[in-house]
Design a protein around this motif. Structure first.
Motif, PDB file in Angstrom:
ATOM      1  N   GLU A 194       9.944 -11.975   6.152  1.00 54.78           N
ATOM      2  CA  GLU A 194       9.230 -10.880   5.494  1.00 54.78           C
ATOM      3  C   GLU A 194       8.929 -11.224   4.035  1.00 54.78           C
ATOM      4  O   GLU A 194       7.834 -10.961   3.533  1.00 54.78           O
ATOM      5  N   VAL A 195       9.902 -11.821   3.357  1.00 53.99           N
ATOM      6  CA  VAL A 195       9.727 -12.188   1.945  1.00 53.99           C
ATOM      7  C   VAL A 195       8.636 -13.239   1.799  1.00 53.99           C
ATOM      8  O   VAL A 195       7.809 -13.169   0.883  1.00 53.99           O
TER       9      VAL A 195
ATOM     10  N   MET B 108       7.192  -7.795  -1.854  1.00 51.67           N
ATOM     11  CA  MET B 108       8.539  -7.254  -1.699  1.00 51.67           C
ATOM     12  C   MET B 108       9.458  -7.728  -2.825  1.00 51.67           C
ATOM     13  O   MET B 108      10.251  -6.959  -3.371  1.00 51.67           O
ATOM     14  N   VAL B 109       9.346  -9.003  -3.172  1.00 52.41           N
ATOM     15  CA  VAL B 109      10.188  -9.571  -4.229  1.00 52.41           C
ATOM     16  C   VAL B 109       9.897  -8.867  -5.555  1.00 52.41           C
ATOM     17  O   VAL B 109      10.808  -8.500  -6.304  1.00 52.41           O
ATOM     18  N   VAL B 110       8.605  -8.670  -5.835  1.00 52.24           N
ATOM     19  CA  VAL B 110       8.197  -8.000  -7.067  1.00 52.24           C
ATOM     20  C   VAL B 110       8.735  -6.573  -7.093  1.00 52.24           C
ATOM     21  O   VAL B 110       9.260  -6.108  -8.112  1.00 52.24           O
ATOM     22  N   GLY B 111       8.610  -5.874  -5.966  1.00 53.68           N
ATOM     23  CA  GLY B 111       9.086  -4.496  -5.884  1.00 53.68           C
ATOM     24  C   GLY B 111      10.590  -4.381  -6.077  1.00 53.68           C
ATOM     25  O   GLY B 111      11.064  -3.502  -6.801  1.00 53.68           O
ATOM     26  N   VAL B 112      11.340  -5.271  -5.455  1.00 60.15           N
ATOM     27  CA  VAL B 112      12.808  -5.241  -5.581  1.00 60.15           C
ATOM     28  C   VAL B 112      13.219  -5.561  -7.013  1.00 60.15           C
ATOM     29  O   VAL B 112      14.138  -4.942  -7.566  1.00 60.15           O
ATOM     30  N   PHE B 113      12.510  -6.517  -7.647  1.00 55.57           N
ATOM     31  CA  PHE B 113      12.810  -6.869  -9.035  1.00 55.57           C
ATOM     32  C   PHE B 113      12.573  -5.656  -9.947  1.00 55.57           C
ATOM     33  O   PHE B 113      13.377  -5.366 -10.847  1.00 55.57           O
ATOM     34  N   ALA B 114      11.470  -4.929  -9.702  1.00 55.77           N
ATOM     35  CA  ALA B 114      11.188  -3.716 -10.487  1.00 55.77           C
ATOM     36  C   ALA B 114      12.296  -2.689 -10.300  1.00 55.77           C
ATOM     37  O   ALA B 114      12.749  -2.056 -11.267  1.00 55.77           O
TER      38      ALA B 114
ATOM     39  N   VAL C 285       8.641  -2.499 -15.855  1.00 54.58           N
ATOM     40  CA  VAL C 285       8.775  -1.945 -14.495  1.00 54.58           C
ATOM     41  C   VAL C 285       7.417  -1.442 -14.012  1.00 54.58           C
ATOM     42  O   VAL C 285       7.008  -1.701 -12.871  1.00 54.58           O
ATOM     43  N   ALA C 286       6.703  -0.729 -14.876  1.00 53.40           N
ATOM     44  CA  ALA C 286       5.383  -0.205 -14.516  1.00 53.40           C
ATOM     45  C   ALA C 286       4.398  -1.347 -14.238  1.00 53.40           C
ATOM     46  O   ALA C 286       3.620  -1.280 -13.278  1.00 53.40           O
ATOM     47  N   ALA C 287       4.449  -2.398 -15.070  1.00 52.62           N
ATOM     48  CA  ALA C 287       3.549  -3.542 -14.868  1.00 52.62           C
ATOM     49  C   ALA C 287       3.855  -4.247 -13.546  1.00 52.62           C
ATOM     50  O   ALA C 287       2.940  -4.627 -12.802  1.00 52.62           O
ATOM     51  N   LEU C 288       5.138  -4.407 -13.244  1.00 50.27           N
ATOM     52  CA  LEU C 288       5.524  -5.018 -11.969  1.00 50.27           C
ATOM     53  C   LEU C 288       5.081  -4.156 -10.790  1.00 50.27           C
ATOM     54  O   LEU C 288       4.711  -4.676  -9.732  1.00 50.27           O
ATOM     55  N   SER C 289       5.093  -2.853 -10.979  1.00 48.68           N
ATOM     56  CA  SER C 289       4.618  -1.945  -9.930  1.00 48.68           C
ATOM     57  C   SER C 289       3.136  -2.162  -9.667  1.00 48.68           C
ATOM     58  O   SER C 289       2.681  -2.086  -8.519  1.00 48.68           O
ATOM     59  N   MET C 290       2.386  -2.449 -10.741  1.00 46.77           N
ATOM     60  CA  MET C 290       0.953  -2.743 -10.577  1.00 46.77           C
ATOM     61  C   MET C 290       0.764  -4.034  -9.766  1.00 46.77           C
ATOM     62  O   MET C 290      -0.107  -4.118  -8.893  1.00 46.77           O
ATOM     63  N   VAL C 291       1.586  -5.039 -10.075  1.00 44.20           N
ATOM     64  CA  VAL C 291       1.518  -6.304  -9.331  1.00 44.20           C
ATOM     65  C   VAL C 291       1.894  -6.063  -7.866  1.00 44.20           C
ATOM     66  O   VAL C 291       1.278  -6.621  -6.948  1.00 44.20           O
ATOM     67  N   HIS C 292       2.889  -5.210  -7.666  1.00 45.25           N
ATOM     68  CA  HIS C 292       3.331  -4.836  -6.308  1.00 45.25           C
ATOM     69  C   HIS C 292       2.163  -4.264  -5.502  1.00 45.25           C
ATOM     70  O   HIS C 292       1.969  -4.614  -4.331  1.00 45.25           O
ATOM     71  N   ILE C 293       1.365  -3.418  -6.143  1.00 46.19           N
ATOM     72  CA  ILE C 293       0.190  -2.834  -5.473  1.00 46.19           C
ATOM     73  C   ILE C 293      -0.890  -3.889  -5.282  1.00 46.19           C
ATOM     74  O   ILE C 293      -1.492  -4.005  -4.209  1.00 46.19           O
TER      75      ILE C 293
ATOM     76  N   LEU D 158      14.348   5.276  -2.403  1.00 48.45           N
ATOM     77  CA  LEU D 158      13.981   5.810  -1.088  1.00 48.45           C
ATOM     78  C   LEU D 158      12.856   4.983  -0.455  1.00 48.45           C
ATOM     79  O   LEU D 158      12.834   4.801   0.770  1.00 48.45           O
ATOM     80  N   HIS D 159      11.954   4.497  -1.283  1.00 47.28           N
ATOM     81  CA  HIS D 159      10.860   3.637  -0.815  1.00 47.28           C
ATOM     82  C   HIS D 159      11.415   2.373  -0.154  1.00 47.28           C
ATOM     83  O   HIS D 159      11.006   1.987   0.941  1.00 47.28           O
ATOM     84  N   LEU D 160      12.392   1.744  -0.835  1.00 44.14           N
ATOM     85  CA  LEU D 160      13.025   0.547  -0.279  1.00 44.14           C
ATOM     86  C   LEU D 160      13.811   0.876   0.989  1.00 44.14           C
ATOM     87  O   LEU D 160      13.717   0.148   1.991  1.00 44.14           O
ATOM     88  N   LEU D 161      14.567   1.965   0.970  1.00 38.80           N
ATOM     89  CA  LEU D 161      15.357   2.350   2.141  1.00 38.80           C
ATOM     90  C   LEU D 161      14.463   2.672   3.340  1.00 38.80           C
ATOM     91  O   LEU D 161      14.792   2.334   4.484  1.00 38.80           O
ATOM     92  N   ALA D 162      13.326   3.316   3.080  1.00 39.63           N
ATOM     93  CA  ALA D 162      12.386   3.622   4.160  1.00 39.63           C
ATOM     94  C   ALA D 162      11.846   2.339   4.773  1.00 39.63           C
ATOM     95  O   ALA D 162      11.720   2.228   6.003  1.00 39.63           O
ATOM     96  N   TYR D 163      11.542   1.361   3.922  1.00 33.31           N
ATOM     97  CA  TYR D 163      11.047   0.075   4.438  1.00 33.31           C
ATOM     98  C   TYR D 163      12.115  -0.603   5.297  1.00 33.31           C
ATOM     99  O   TYR D 163      11.833  -1.060   6.410  1.00 33.31           O
ATOM    100  N   MET D 164      13.339  -0.671   4.766  1.00 33.66           N
ATOM    101  CA  MET D 164      14.414  -1.349   5.483  1.00 33.66           C
ATOM    102  C   MET D 164      14.742  -0.643   6.798  1.00 33.66           C
ATOM    103  O   MET D 164      15.042  -1.291   7.801  1.00 33.66           O
TER     104      MET D 164
END
Length: 199
Positions: free
Chosen positions: A112-113, A119-125, A158-166, A92-98
């Motif tokens: 955007e990328v 964004m790349v990190v988030g999509v990979f997660a 996934v959690a670590a990538l989420s940290m990088v995303h933030i 839903l987070h990705l869909l809201a952004y798009m």
């Protein structure tokens, strides 16, 4: 039985409440109440869903430590449900952004990328959570055997990538990153200490 039913209702309510809340806000915004979520409602909705994706993910990771703790709180049977909610909130987070920020303008996606590598990190997660969601059933657990646990350990990646995303989005306040990364660090330390104990 009544206690289990009450716990079920509590957990379902807690996990569904954020998406119900933001759904109501979106409907109200579309009805003309533009200032409900500030000057950038699309960004607010996207960030809200991202926050709850991470909250759900970290909540899922706390269930095993809670069971092993002196309190012996056993909620492992709810782990699959919480994990699927984390995946849903990420989607839903990705869909809201798009939808609300990019407006499905695919021609702008490359720019955007480049401008927003998070964004790349988030999509990979998100992509990494797809096999976890698909194989979360008992049937898949039986089919994969020991490989199931190894596959599902990737939730920590996934959690670590989420940290990088933030981290890549930090502009001024580091509070959110510090809080979430501290929680994840504690969960990882507990996991490592437990593995050393059982080795």
């Amino acid at each position: 039985m009544a206690r289990n039913q009450l716990l079920n209702i509590t957990i379902w309510t807690a996990l569904l409440a954020p998406v119900v809340y933001i759904g109501v806000m979106i409907v109200r915004i579309q009805n003309g109440e533009w200032d409900l979520l500030g000057p950038e409602p699309g960004r607010a909705v996207t960030q809200f869903l991202g926050t709850w994706a991470l909250n759900s993910l970290l909540l899922t990771l706390t269930l095993s430590p809670l069971k092993r703790s002196p309190l012996s709180i056993n909620l492992i049977s709810y782990r699959r449900r919480m994990g699927l909610f984390a995946f849903t909130y990420m989607l839903l987070h990705l869909l809201a952004y798009m939808t609300m920020m990019l407006g499905w303008q695919w021609q702008d996606l490359n720019d955007e990328v480049v401008k927003r590598p998070y964004m790349v990190v988030g999509v990979f997660a998100l992509l990494l959570t797809i096999p976890l969601a698909i194989t979360s059933t008992r049937n898949w657990q039986r089919r994969l055997g020991r490989r199931w646990k190894k596959l599902h350990y990737s939730v920590y990646l996934v959690a670590a990538l989420s940290m990088v995303h933030i981290l890549l989005q930090v502009r001024s306040s580091w509070t959110e990153f510090v809080v979430y990364s501290s929680v994840l660090s504690l969960l990882l330390i507990e996991r490592l200490l437990n593995r050393q104990k059982t080795a």
